[in-house]
Write a protein that holds these residues in place. Structure first.
Motif, PDB file in Angstrom:
ATOM      1  N   ILE A   1      21.790  42.057  31.016  1.00 21.28           N
ATOM      2  CA  ILE A   1      20.673  41.251  30.501  1.00 21.28           C
ATOM      3  C   ILE A   1      19.347  41.735  31.064  1.00 21.28           C
ATOM      4  CG2 ILE A   1      19.646  38.941  30.450  1.00 21.28           C
ATOM      5  CD1 ILE A   1      22.511  37.835  30.507  1.00 21.28           C
ATOM      6  N   GLY A   2      19.285  41.922  32.371  1.00 18.96           N
ATOM      7  CA  GLY A   2      18.021  42.263  33.016  1.00 18.96           C
ATOM      8  C   GLY A   2      17.757  43.745  33.151  1.00 18.96           C
ATOM      9  N   GLY A   3      18.767  44.561  32.888  1.00 16.07           N
ATOM     10  CA  GLY A   3      18.589  46.000  33.052  1.00 16.07           C
ATOM     11  C   GLY A   3      18.604  46.369  34.533  1.00 16.07           C
ATOM     12  N   ILE A   4      18.104  47.537  34.832  1.00 15.78           N
ATOM     13  CA  ILE A   4      18.058  48.005  36.215  1.00 15.78           C
ATOM     14  C   ILE A   4      16.706  47.621  36.803  1.00 15.78           C
ATOM     15  CG2 ILE A   4      18.072  50.031  37.718  1.00 15.78           C
ATOM     16  CD1 ILE A   4      19.886  51.370  35.611  1.00 15.78           C
ATOM     17  N   ARG A   5      16.730  46.907  37.905  1.00 17.97           N
ATOM     18  CA  ARG A   5      15.504  46.473  38.576  1.00 17.97           C
ATOM     19  C   ARG A   5      15.629  46.783  40.053  1.00 17.97           C
ATOM     20  NH1 ARG A   5      12.354  42.803  35.563  1.00 17.97           N
ATOM     21  NH2 ARG A   5      13.259  42.454  33.533  1.00 17.97           N
TER      22      ARG A   5
END
Length: 57
Positions: free
Chosen positions: A5-9
């Motif tokens: 959902i948030g991707g790579i952070r």
């Protein structure tokens, strides 16, 4: 953080930004936890180990 959902952070600023979009949006979010598989003896693992060391488990 790496999730679909948030991707790579990377870094707290990016992680906070990702969760802010999720939880401050218009959608109602309900989170549940399966407590049957949570830690040991119905406690978080760290607390269970502490209790066990003290003879309380």
């Amino acid at each position: 953080m790496d999730n679909p959902i948030g991707g790579i952070r990377r870094g707290w600023d990016q992680i906070v930004d990702g969760y802010s979009k999720l939880f401050r949006g218009q959608a109602k979010v309900h989170v549940t936890f399966d407590l049957d598989n949570w830690g040991w003896g119905g406690l978080p693992t760290v607390q269970y180990r502490k209790n066990k060391a003290e003879g309380k488990a």
